[in-house]
Design an enzyme around this catalytic site. Structure first.
Site, PDB file in Angstrom:
ATOM      1  N   ARG A  52       0.873  -1.114  -0.102  1.00 35.77           N
ATOM      2  CA  ARG A  52       0.009  -0.003   0.285  1.00 35.77           C
ATOM      3  C   ARG A  52       0.956   1.201   0.017  1.00 35.77           C
ATOM      4  O   ARG A  52       2.198   1.020   0.048  1.00 35.77           O
ATOM      5  CB  ARG A  52      -1.030  -0.018   1.108  1.00 35.77           C
ATOM      6  CG  ARG A  52      -0.728  -0.728   2.629  1.00 35.77           C
ATOM      7  CD  ARG A  52       0.443  -0.066   3.133  1.00 35.77           C
ATOM      8  NE  ARG A  52       0.181   1.447   3.286  1.00 35.77           N
ATOM      9  CZ  ARG A  52       1.165   2.173   3.552  1.00 35.77           C
ATOM     10  NH1 ARG A  52       2.396   1.859   3.766  1.00 35.77           N
ATOM     11  NH2 ARG A  52       0.895   3.567   3.615  1.00 35.77           N
ATOM     12  N   GLY A  53       0.264   2.470  -0.114  1.00 35.79           N
ATOM     13  CA  GLY A  53       1.071   3.599  -0.225  1.00 35.79           C
ATOM     14  C   GLY A  53       1.094   3.884  -1.693  1.00 35.79           C
ATOM     15  O   GLY A  53       1.491   3.194  -2.473  1.00 35.79           O
ATOM     16  N   ALA A  54       0.649   5.054  -2.343  1.00 34.19           N
ATOM     17  CA  ALA A  54       0.684   5.661  -3.647  1.00 34.19           C
ATOM     18  C   ALA A  54       1.775   5.324  -4.393  1.00 34.19           C
ATOM     19  O   ALA A  54       1.737   4.441  -5.515  1.00 34.19           O
ATOM     20  CB  ALA A  54       0.468   7.281  -3.608  1.00 34.19           C
ATOM     21  N   ARG A  94      -7.318  -0.254  -6.784  1.00 38.98           N
ATOM     22  CA  ARG A  94      -7.870   0.817  -5.722  1.00 38.98           C
ATOM     23  C   ARG A  94      -7.857   2.073  -6.679  1.00 38.98           C
ATOM     24  O   ARG A  94      -7.134   2.355  -7.437  1.00 38.98           O
ATOM     25  CB  ARG A  94      -6.535   0.903  -4.943  1.00 38.98           C
ATOM     26  CG  ARG A  94      -6.413  -0.330  -3.839  1.00 38.98           C
ATOM     27  CD  ARG A  94      -5.493   0.058  -2.631  1.00 38.98           C
ATOM     28  NE  ARG A  94      -5.909   0.969  -1.539  1.00 38.98           N
ATOM     29  CZ  ARG A  94      -5.292   1.365  -0.499  1.00 38.98           C
ATOM     30  NH1 ARG A  94      -4.080   1.152  -0.419  1.00 38.98           N
ATOM     31  NH2 ARG A  94      -6.180   2.098   0.338  1.00 38.98           N
ATOM     32  N   GLN A 201      -1.603   2.369  10.157  1.00 36.03           N
ATOM     33  CA  GLN A 201      -0.451   2.522   9.327  1.00 36.03           C
ATOM     34  C   GLN A 201       0.621   3.207  10.045  1.00 36.03           C
ATOM     35  O   GLN A 201       1.618   2.876   9.881  1.00 36.03           O
ATOM     36  CB  GLN A 201      -0.736   3.168   7.977  1.00 36.03           C
ATOM     37  CG  GLN A 201      -1.335   2.341   7.063  1.00 36.03           C
ATOM     38  CD  GLN A 201      -2.894   2.760   6.680  1.00 36.03           C
ATOM     39  OE1 GLN A 201      -3.386   3.109   8.028  1.00 36.03           O
ATOM     40  NE2 GLN A 201      -3.541   2.564   5.818  1.00 36.03           N
ATOM     41  N   ASP A 242      -1.899  10.927  -1.914  1.00 32.81           N
ATOM     42  CA  ASP A 242      -2.354   9.916  -2.832  1.00 32.81           C
ATOM     43  C   ASP A 242      -2.824  10.508  -4.381  1.00 32.81           C
ATOM     44  O   ASP A 242      -2.792  10.060  -5.224  1.00 32.81           O
ATOM     45  CB  ASP A 242      -3.569   9.148  -2.361  1.00 32.81           C
ATOM     46  CG  ASP A 242      -3.033   8.134  -1.313  1.00 32.81           C
ATOM     47  OD1 ASP A 242      -2.989   8.769  -0.064  1.00 32.81           O
ATOM     48  OD2 ASP A 242      -2.519   7.005  -1.470  1.00 32.81           O
ATOM     49  N   ASN A 252      -5.048  12.626   0.877  1.00 38.01           N
ATOM     50  CA  ASN A 252      -4.349  11.649   1.716  1.00 38.01           C
ATOM     51  C   ASN A 252      -5.098  10.927   2.436  1.00 38.01           C
ATOM     52  O   ASN A 252      -6.438  11.074   2.877  1.00 38.01           O
ATOM     53  CB  ASN A 252      -3.454  12.577   2.371  1.00 38.01           C
ATOM     54  CG  ASN A 252      -2.105  11.651   2.824  1.00 38.01           C
ATOM     55  OD1 ASN A 252      -1.632  10.640   2.133  1.00 38.01           O
ATOM     56  ND2 ASN A 252      -1.728  11.617   4.079  1.00 38.01           N
ATOM     57  N   LYS A 253      -4.398   9.907   3.402  1.00 35.60           N
ATOM     58  CA  LYS A 253      -5.080   9.029   4.415  1.00 35.60           C
ATOM     59  C   LYS A 253      -6.142   9.685   5.400  1.00 35.60           C
ATOM     60  O   LYS A 253      -5.834  10.880   5.853  1.00 35.60           O
ATOM     61  CB  LYS A 253      -4.042   8.399   5.269  1.00 35.60           C
ATOM     62  CG  LYS A 253      -4.531   7.432   6.283  1.00 35.60           C
ATOM     63  CD  LYS A 253      -5.463   6.547   5.608  1.00 35.60           C
ATOM     64  CE  LYS A 253      -4.922   5.639   4.820  1.00 35.60           C
ATOM     65  NZ  LYS A 253      -6.001   4.793   3.943  1.00 35.60           N
TER      66      LYS A 253
HETATM   67  O1  MRU Z   1      -4.332   3.183   2.498  1.00 35.11           O
HETATM   68  P1  MRU Z   1      -2.913   3.429   2.166  1.00 35.11           P
HETATM   69  O2  MRU Z   1      -2.133   2.852   3.299  1.00 35.11           O
HETATM   70  O3  MRU Z   1      -2.586   2.904   0.851  1.00 35.11           O
HETATM   71  O4  MRU Z   1      -2.854   5.004   2.164  1.00 35.11           O
HETATM   72  C1  MRU Z   1      -1.674   5.448   2.320  1.00 35.11           C
HETATM   73  C2  MRU Z   1      -1.489   6.973   2.326  1.00 35.11           C
HETATM   74  O5  MRU Z   1      -2.497   7.830   2.501  1.00 35.11           O
HETATM   75  C3  MRU Z   1      -0.024   7.677   2.205  1.00 35.11           C
HETATM   76  O6  MRU Z   1      -0.120   8.787   3.005  1.00 35.11           O
HETATM   77  C4  MRU Z   1       0.077   8.118   0.574  1.00 35.11           C
HETATM   78  O7  MRU Z   1      -0.046   7.073  -0.003  1.00 35.11           O
HETATM   79  C5  MRU Z   1       1.285   8.602   0.690  1.00 35.11           C
HETATM   80  S1  MRU Z   1       2.476   7.326   0.639  1.00 35.11           S
HETATM   81  C6  MRU Z   1       4.184   8.146   0.383  1.00 35.11           C
END
Ligand code: MRU
Length: 353
Positions: A52-54, A94, A201, A242, A252-253
């Protein structure tokens, strides 16, 4: 195993015709690797949060496409239909992080330029492209880390939300890349990691990553951030993203928006750190960004145990949008954007890499 050269945990790698990922669902207590043997498995791994993470899911999707073509014995016309299906499978994993769609599009361009040759040259070209995306992401994170560290106060006490670290990228991290660079330069006093309900996370991944690197990290629950800010214990907020709309609105999250509003109230700078692959300048404002709704069970259960009454109604938007007026600056690998973002983001996007 050919993980890129970084001094932190590996996120995703190409190995012997498979895509290998550290299973982020099992961290911090177990370090288990998942091996994907086809693009369907890569798509499922993204959907199920193995990775996970963009930026990381963009890299995984690119490697998944290289894998899909490697597994196919079809030539040109049939292969094109298969290719479209592979892209669709990965794109459906996603919806919010634009890096996923950016990576698929970049792979598609390489596919189109090479499809006529077919066979091994096509397979090699697609793997080269995916590995280039991976290597460029690490380089971008290191550059953002150094640029972002310059913006921090001398004894930085940073609050971060979610995990925007090595685990969320091909290595080094975006927000945590800034933290790493600041620590190396002796400018970092403390990191506060929001636990980041409901998926945790921050508590699981950010805390683990920073501990591995011996960077001082303190976990707080999300509802403690305002209290620490009011007491002067935080002097900068740094988050990843994201998707960033043309006007500088930042997805973002879930919970990032709350932190941004609190930061403004307390006069604390709020920095967003994200590569150009996170910019979506075709989306005018944050209102147009698709927000993923994830399963209710991630809210109703903690470590597999129910914490709410059976059958209660639940909402689970996985991301929120922080309006650009709360964002002090956006750091990307090409420089630092300041308001008005409509102009500064465009200028950075158009600048040569
Ligand atoms: O649901 P996730 O864990 O994929 O969400 C991730 C985030 O919101 C991060 O902050 C974002 O992807 C930036 S990662 C460099």
């Amino acid at each position: 195993m050919s993980f890129p050269e970084v001094d932190v945990v590996p996120t995703v790698a190409w190995e012997d015709g498979t895509v290998v990922m550290i299973d982020q669902r099992r961290l911090p207590h177990e370090q288990v690797f998942v091996r994907c043997r086809d693009h369907h498995e890569v798509g499922a791994a993204i959907q199920d949060m193995v990775i996970r993470g963009a930026p990381a899911i963009g890299v995984a999707a690119a490697l998944g496409l290289a894998l899909g073509v490697r597994n196919s014995s079809s030539e040109s016309t049939t292969l094109r239909a298969e290719w479209d299906d592979m892209c669709a499978v990965l794109a459906a994993s996603r919806p919010t992080a634009v890096n996923l769609f950016w990576a698929i599009e970049r792979m598609r361009r390489r596919f189109e330029s090479q499809v006529a040759t077919g066979g091994e040259p096509l397979r090699t070209a697609l793997l080269d492209e995916a590995l280039a995306i991976q290597a460029e992401d690490v380089a971008a994170c290191r550059r953002m880390g150094d640029l972002g560290a310059e913006l921090l106060p001398a004894a930085a006490r940073v609050l971060t939300h979610c995990n925007a670290g090595a685990l969320a990228t091909a290595g080094y991290g975006t927000a945590l890349g800034v933290v790493r660079s600041a620590a190396r330069e002796g400018r970092l006093e403390q990191v506060f990691a929001d636990e980041t309900r409901p998926y945790l996370q921050g508590a699981r991944l950010t805390a683990w990553e920073l501990q591995q690197d011996h960077i001082p990290v303190t976990v707080i629950t999300d509802n403690m951030a305002g209290h620490l800010m009011a007491r002067g214990e935080v002097n900068a907020v740094i988050v990843g993203s994201d998707r960033i709309a043309a006007n500088g609105d930042v997805a973002n999250k879930i919970g990032t928006y709350t932190v941004a509003v609190l930061a403004k109230e307390h006069g604390i700078p709020f920095f967003v750190v994200a590569p150009v692959s996170t910019f979506d300048l075709s989306t005018p404002t944050g209102a147009d960004i698709p927000i993923e709704e994830r399963p209710a069970a991630e809210v109703t259960h903690l470590a597999g145990r129910p914490i709410t009454p059976m059958g209660v109604a639940v909402r689970h938007p996985a991301f929120d949008v922080t309006p650009h007026r709360y964002v002090t600056a956006i750091v990307c690998e090409r420089g630092v954007a300041r308001p008005p973002y409509t102009e500064s983001l465009r200028a950075l996007a158009d600048r040569a890499p």
